[in-house]
Motif scaffolding. Structure first.
Motif, PDB file in Angstrom:
ATOM      1  N   ASP A 149       0.846  -1.178   0.000  1.00  0.00           N
ATOM      2  CA  ASP A 149       0.000   0.000   0.000  1.00  0.00           C
ATOM      3  C   ASP A 149       0.891   1.242   0.000  1.00  0.00           C
ATOM      4  OD1 ASP A 149      -2.107   1.824   0.610  1.00  0.00           O
ATOM      5  OD2 ASP A 149      -1.484   1.706   2.704  1.00  0.00           O
ATOM      6  N   ASN A 183      -1.059  -4.553   0.986  1.00  0.00           N
ATOM      7  CA  ASN A 183      -2.425  -4.198   0.606  1.00  0.00           C
ATOM      8  C   ASN A 183      -3.251  -5.491   0.571  1.00  0.00           C
ATOM      9  OD1 ASN A 183      -1.695  -5.485  -1.712  1.00  0.00           O
ATOM     10  ND2 ASN A 183      -1.642  -3.664  -2.981  1.00  0.00           N
ATOM     11  N   ARG A 184      -4.438  -5.391   0.021  1.00  0.00           N
ATOM     12  CA  ARG A 184      -5.344  -6.536   0.035  1.00  0.00           C
ATOM     13  C   ARG A 184      -4.711  -7.761  -0.646  1.00  0.00           C
ATOM     14  NH1 ARG A 184     -11.621  -6.393  -0.299  1.00  0.00           N
ATOM     15  NH2 ARG A 184     -11.415  -4.390   0.711  1.00  0.00           N
ATOM     16  N   ASP A 235     -11.078  -1.038  12.405  1.00  0.00           N
ATOM     17  CA  ASP A 235     -11.681   0.029  11.620  1.00  0.00           C
ATOM     18  C   ASP A 235     -11.597   1.317  12.435  1.00  0.00           C
ATOM     19  OD1 ASP A 235     -14.352   0.241   9.401  1.00  0.00           O
ATOM     20  OD2 ASP A 235     -13.806   1.864  10.757  1.00  0.00           O
ATOM     21  N   ASP A 277      -3.996  10.925   5.281  1.00  0.00           N
ATOM     22  CA  ASP A 277      -2.960   9.951   4.887  1.00  0.00           C
ATOM     23  C   ASP A 277      -1.879   9.842   5.952  1.00  0.00           C
ATOM     24  OD1 ASP A 277      -4.275   9.461   2.612  1.00  0.00           O
ATOM     25  OD2 ASP A 277      -2.827  10.385   1.243  1.00  0.00           O
ATOM     26  N   ARG A 302      -3.122  -2.935   5.272  1.00  0.00           N
ATOM     27  CA  ARG A 302      -4.222  -1.974   5.214  1.00  0.00           C
ATOM     28  C   ARG A 302      -5.215  -2.531   4.212  1.00  0.00           C
ATOM     29  NH1 ARG A 302      -4.073   3.511   2.210  1.00  0.00           N
ATOM     30  NH2 ARG A 302      -6.157   4.302   2.604  1.00  0.00           N
ATOM     31  N   PHE A 303      -6.452  -2.629   4.659  1.00  0.00           N
ATOM     32  CA  PHE A 303      -7.446  -3.321   3.859  1.00  0.00           C
ATOM     33  C   PHE A 303      -8.312  -2.321   3.115  1.00  0.00           C
ATOM     34  CE2 PHE A 303     -10.782  -6.695   3.379  1.00  0.00           C
ATOM     35  CZ  PHE A 303      -9.941  -7.628   2.826  1.00  0.00           C
ATOM     36  N   GLY A 304      -7.703  -1.213   2.682  1.00  0.00           N
ATOM     37  CA  GLY A 304      -8.489  -0.205   1.984  1.00  0.00           C
ATOM     38  C   GLY A 304      -9.071   0.768   2.974  1.00  0.00           C
ATOM     39  N   GLY A 305      -9.267   2.014   2.551  1.00  0.00           N
ATOM     40  CA  GLY A 305      -9.887   3.041   3.386  1.00  0.00           C
ATOM     41  C   GLY A 305      -9.223   3.161   4.737  1.00  0.00           C
ATOM     42  N   ASP A 306     -10.021   3.043   5.786  1.00  0.00           N
ATOM     43  CA  ASP A 306      -9.485   3.214   7.136  1.00  0.00           C
ATOM     44  C   ASP A 306      -9.500   1.886   7.881  1.00  0.00           C
ATOM     45  OD1 ASP A 306     -12.155   2.936   7.223  1.00  0.00           O
ATOM     46  OD2 ASP A 306     -12.542   4.577   8.603  1.00  0.00           O
ATOM     47  N   GLU A 307      -9.362   0.792   7.148  1.00  0.00           N
ATOM     48  CA  GLU A 307      -9.385  -0.516   7.795  1.00  0.00           C
ATOM     49  C   GLU A 307      -8.018  -1.183   7.738  1.00  0.00           C
ATOM     50  OE1 GLU A 307     -12.614  -2.936   6.465  1.00  0.00           O
ATOM     51  OE2 GLU A 307     -14.026  -1.273   6.572  1.00  0.00           O
TER      52      GLU A 307
END
Ligand code: C2E
Ligand code: CA
Ligand code: CA
Length: 645
Positions: free
Chosen positions: A217, A224-225, A251, A268, A290-295
């Motif tokens: 990420d 990342n995912r 989250d 960021d 980090r699983f996207g966004g704020d997760e």
């Protein structure tokens, strides 16, 4: 000559990996070495036997010993994979050079000793074939290839010369010219080999780099995912059977607000700081992504649930420790869901789903919490899925209806408005709460159709009421952002023949947070037409007073938790008082929600609220009962009005 030397020695500057690959080509196919050795031993031994000269016999014996030793070492070396390149090369060189020399010397001896023609033929052919063949085979290491070529070919050439006859000299010359030709061929093969290995190396390294990039990420440097998936699969494969894998799904609470109010750069930076903290607090070999966004997702091995819980608390504490980003001192909280493998799921998908469901529980329970997965969550999920599927049909099947809850003037006790609250009477599940299906409708987008229908129904009912009674309708954020949203509402009012000033739209702060142009023009357009706005659930969210100035709210609805719930007490009384006095100054009415007892009614009235809503006055009722409540009120007031008139 210069180019020859360059080619021979530039290999030293070659990347060691390319060099190793080249050296390994020497050891591939030890069977070819064995066949060559067998042929060599057979021909030289037979030649020595035919000739019967002790010198040749000794040479043949020496050759046989070297040949056998080489084949043996080649097989042994192949098994030991991690030897260093130089040692491999040296070993090969010693064997190769001594064998080639023996082959050359045997042939030279046979010629020199005037052995029978067949013996000469055998040994010379052996030397020629060996020299030419080996130059091609060992081209990966040109020093060895050329050295062997020279050692095998030159002794017979010299022996031919020494014979001195015309035919032998011609033979010597024609064999001698083969040597430089073979050197050229060997070097050519070597160059091609080296270049293609180097190219393959480069592209392999490039591919590896790309893979690393594709799996990380950019903002936080975490996986990342895609990277997470890859690493979890590998983790599971190497995990000891008695260990558990804990998966923490984190989250950040209200991160969107930080992003919207302070900007994406600060957002960021905050994410990067959270990532750092997670990396530092988690055990050495944890997977952090980090699983996207704020997760964020953390996975690590754990002995039991207790250990996982301890780590979870440490992570939560770390995240919520105040942080400094540029000038700003920020505090962020998080919600967490935890799943354990194999307890909560046998495979990765099940584990992720378990942690996700647990996280959902944490959020629903008011955030800032840690929840472990439990099987009832799956049942809830199933119910959610059913609701999702059935909600589409509910409207067509006429299972939805609007109920109305009065909003009462705390001075006079008269009904000033009704809030429209949607109800779903499901044929099997019974009455469903909007809290359960509105979020599903929001997720699936069905809220747009549903919302329009609610507004229409509510407006139609209100059209039958006295003109001073207004209707309040709740709006979801998504409804406001839909294209043509304002027009849809104005159309509904026109169809129901209801004055725009009799409609009040209740919106929550989340609607205003993203400062979108759409929201602003939606509110302004409708406000201009006369529609009124109320700020709903005040006190539960960001509670920024800035919005009160910016938008034309005519009401603030203080959340029921301040009246009857968790916040009840001196402090909440003070907050209600402050909001009320501000409302009075700005010309807004303050509605107290959730009034259930007379004491509460008295308390909020004393604190300055002008309107009240709650079970104390009435629950939400169907339209005919709402109309009856109004009619009764008018009946009661009629004698007073006549008397006053
Ligand atoms: P809300 O807008 O805060 O609505 C008030 C909720 O408080 C209603 O729950 C109401 O029945 C409940 N309530 C009223 N008086 C009392 C009381 O004295 N004590 C207690 N404990 N509760 C009281 P309801 O109808 O279940 O609605 C829940 C939420 O669902 C609403 O909260 C609103 O956010 C949403 N909702 C309801 N109808 C609609 C709708 O038509 N459209 C949209 N978008 N949302 C809706
Ligand atoms: Ca409301
Ligand atoms: Ca409310």
């Amino acid at each position: 000559m210069r180019t020859l030397l360059q080619v021979l020695f530039r290999t030293n500057a070659l990347d060691d990996r390319v060099r190793r690959t080249l050296v390994e080509t020497l050891y591939t196919q030890p069977s070819s070495l064995a066949i060559g050795a067998l042929g060599g031993i057979a021909t030289t031994c037979v030649a020595a036997w035919v000739t019967g000269q002790p010198a040749l016999t000794d040479a043949a014996a020496a050759l046989s010993i070297v040949a056998l030793a080489r084949v043996l070492t080649a097989y042994l070396m192949r098994r030991r994979e991690r030897r260093d390149t130089r040692a491999l090369e040296l070993f090969f060189e010693i064997g190769a050079f001594s064998y080639a020399l023996m082959v050359g010397v045997v042939a030279a001896l046979a010629v020199h000793l005037d052995a029978p023609t067949v013996a000469q033929l055998m040994t010379v052919c052996n030397a020629m074939c060996y020299g030419v063949g080996i130059a091609a085979r060992n081209a990966g290491r040109p020093v060895i290839a050329i050295g062997q070529l020279l050692l095998a070919m030159m002794p017979p050439v010299i022996a031919f010369f020494m014979q001195g006859t015309f035919a032998y000299i011609v033979l010597a010359i024609s064999v001698a010219i083969v040597v430089p030709a073979m050197i050229g061929i060997a070097l050519n093969v070597f160059r091609t080999l080296r270049n293609s290995i180097a190219a393959a190396e480069t592209s392999a390294r490039l591919a590896q780099k790309m893979q690393v990039l594709a799996r990380s990420d950019v903002v936080t440097g975490l996986l990342n995912r895609a990277g997470l998936n890859h690493e979890l699969v590998e983790r599971l494969a190497r995990m000891a059977p008695d260990r558990k894998l804990a998966l923490f799904w984190i989250d950040l609470d209200r991160f969107k607000e930080v992003n919207d109010t302070l900007g994406h750069q600060v957002g960021d930076r905050l994410l990067a700081e959270v990532a750092n903290r997670l990396r530092n607090i988690t055990p050495e070999d944890s997977t952090v992504a980090r699983f996207g966004g704020d997760e964020f997702i953390v996975a690590c091995e754990t002995a039991d649930r207790r250990e996982a819980e301890m780590l979870a608390h440490q992570m939560m504490d770390e995240i919520s420790r105040p942080m400094r980003v540029d000038e700003d001192r920020l505090e962020i909280a998080a919600s967490m869901g935890i799943g354990l493998l194999p307890d909560d799921g046998e495979d990765l998908d099940a584990l992720l789903q378990a942690a996700d469901l647990a996280l959902y529980r944490s959020k629903v329970n008011g955030r800032k919490q840690i929840s472990f997965f439990d099987p009832s969550m799956t049942r809830n999920l199933v119910r959610r899925r059913e609701i999702e599927a059935e909600l589409r049909l509910a409207l067509q099947r006429d299972e939805l209806s609007i109920f109305f809850q009065p909003i009462v003037d705390l001075e006079t006790g008269r009904i000033r408005a009704f809030e429209a609250l949607v109800r779903w009477f499901h044929p099997e599940k019974g009455e469903l709460r909007p809290d359960e299906f509105i979020p599903v409708a929001e997720e699936t987008g069905a809220i747009i159709t549903l919302g329009n229908w609610i507004t229409g129904q509510a407006a139609r009912a209100a059209a039958h009421w006295p003109e001073d009674v207004t209707i309040a309708v709740n709006l979801s954020p998504l409804q406001i952002k839909a294209p043509g949203a304002a027009l849809g509402i104005l159309n509904a009012l026109r169809d129901a023949r209801l004055e725009p000033s009799r409609l009040e739209l209740e919106i929550t702060e989340t609607v205003l947070l993203d400062h979108s142009q759409n929201t602003e023009s939606f509110i302004n357009e409708l406000a201009q037409a006369g529609v009124r706005f109320a700020l709903d659930d005040f006190g539960t969210g960001y509670s920024s007073l800035g919005y009160l100035n910016k938008y034309p709210f005519s009401k603030i609805k203080v959340d029921r938790s301040f009246v009857s719930g968790i916040h009840q007490g001196k402090k909440s009384r003070a907050i209600i008082r402050a909001v009320s006095s501000m409302g009075a100054t700005l010309g807004m009415e303050i509605v107290a929600e959730g009034l259930e007892t007379l004491e509460q009614v008295n308390a909020v009235r004393e604190a300055g609220c002008t309107l009240g809503q709650g079970y104390y006055f009435s629950r939400a009722v169907p339209d005919y009962l709402a109309a009856m409540l109004l009619a009764k009120e008018r009946e009661r007031d009629e004698p007073k009005r006549l008397a006053n008139g």
